[in-house]
Structure formats: structure tokens, C-alpha cells
Design an enzyme around this catalytic site. Sequence first.
Site: not given
Length: 339
Positions: A70, A113, A163, A237, A239, A243
Site C-alpha cells: 500500500k 482496518r 480534539d 496515531g 506511526d 510521534k
Amino acid sequence: MFELKVLCKEETEKILKINTVIRSVEEVYRQKALGETEVFPLIFHEFTPGVADMDIKSGWLKGSGLFGLKLVSWYGENAKKQLPALIGTILLFDDKTGAPIGILDGAYITGIRTGAAGALGAKYLARPDSERLLIVGAGHVAAFQVAATLTLFPNIKEVMIYDAMDYKSAEEFVQNIQSVLVNNLHVPFNESIEFVAVKDIKGATGKSDIIITVTPAREPIIMAEWVKPGTHFSCIGADMSGKEEIDPEILRGARIFVDDMEQCIHVGEIEIPIKKNIIKKEDIAGEIGEIIAGVTKGRENDEQITVFDATGTALLDLITAKLAFDEAEKMNLGTSVNL
């Protein structure tokens, strides 16, 4: 020379249902734990730091007879061009001949997914009687996290949305979630569940049973002293290197599982805590598939903090793409092309 099938975004949205995707992702985690898959090295490149990047994830599903990749690009300025910021393409190949099998839009598959992954982390590590869910981040993937978690946890009574960048995004998410669940994700809406946009992340953390983080944060959003005993985290998040969504101190003493050990060490939520010597690789209890396969145990008691670090692998995309092709065949959808 080669005939392959193409599925567009609208077709994958019509074909894929959250419950069947959850089962497929669960199965591929199990296969991985039993050595029936391979994850190839991640490729990442920033064209313009913080503005435009791409990554390639690839792998091999030995039992399914296919391999593939991907490619996902993120262009933050695309909104000005009336284009989505995230664009993904999935390619499948026959592992016996190397011939191409098909090509699919990857954006919807990535979302659904990923939602399944976060919810499965909760299924195997959260307390079964969990009632309060906190989603940190109100972006595209957040709705999939809600849909999948509600599918697996019928006792959820309250869903809080936070958020850090824009409270209005959380408010809009809450206003639209019923329509998104029913019309876009084909998930029944339970009127008894309360959806709340929250400003006080400390207070929301303190009363949450399950916390799923889906942000691009590079500094902790949730601090260790806010977390009550027995809380489960699915960290989605983080990844790429640098991060970080939760305080590294949360991981000290927690029972931690990952989706792929080596990938998570280099780009996941455990990356920084390991670099800071807050935890060691040996402190990681294992991969989530090992619980599913019955190789190891998940949560050990009701007071334990549990963490699932999910960086996402191509295996999830490939198994979901295979599911989409199988369903498309039954429904006579897709376009066949010669390559």
C-alpha cells in the site's frame, strides 16, 4: 497480458462491513503470531517536511497466496485544491507467479482496518465491562474507531471526543456521528449511548475505561497522573519516528502489546519510552496476535493499565483488500482491465 480487477472507493465502501473487517484483521494478527506472514521494511519519505510525504508498507500473506503493498501519500495543502489530504493505493499480487491480481483505493480500507485494529486491542486488553470510551482526535479515522469499538463493546454508555487542536472539530464530530455510523459505515445507532465533545482532557481521562488515540501528536496529550487503574489504551496515531500521544510514564509498569515488534520499536508509541530507558524491549509482553492465538495472556487483573501500540502493517490492508475482492466477486462489482 494480465487481467486484473480494479475497485474504486465507492465500491469498497459499499462492500466492506465493519464486523467482517474486524474478523479478517483478527485472523491476520493470529496468522502473524504463528509465523504465517511476513512484514517487509517500511519506506517513508517527506517531500516537504510537515506538508507532503508518502510511505510504502508491504507484506506477504502466505496462507492466502498473495503479497502486495500500500502506498499512501499525505499532502496537507490538498484541501485548497478540493482534493483529499490522504490518498492511498493498494496493489495485490499472486505469490506463485508474481502476477498482479488487482488494484484498490486505499483510503477507505486504511480507515476501516485501522478502526478494527484499535477495537481489537481493546477487545483483548480492556476490561470486558468497560462503559466509557474516550477518542482522542476527531479526524477521519476517529469514526472508524467508534464504529468498531461499539461493535465489540455493547455495554458502552458514553463516548467522549477530544480534539487538542480544535474543540469545534469535536463538536462537529458528535453532531454528525449518528449519520456517519448509519449511512456511511452501516453500523446500527444505539440511542442510549451519550456522545460528548469534551474540553477537559484531564477529567475525561480520569473517568475513561478505554482510550483510543488517533492524532499526529509529537508531545504527550495524556499524562500519567490523570489515568485511573484498569484503563486500556489503544495508541494508533504514532506511526513514524518522533510521534508520541501519551506520557511515557504511563507505559512504566503497564502490560504492553504491539502489532509488530520491530516496527513499533522504531516508529510506534513505545519508541520514545525505550529511547528514554523508561521501558526496555523486554518489557513488551508480546504482539497482539499472540493473545489471539492463545500463546500468551492479555490483561492479568482489573487494576492493570494496558497498552496496545498499533503502527499498522500492510498485512491488514492486504487481508482487507482480499475480503473486498471476494465480496466484489459475489456482488459482480469492480472493473476488469488488461495490463
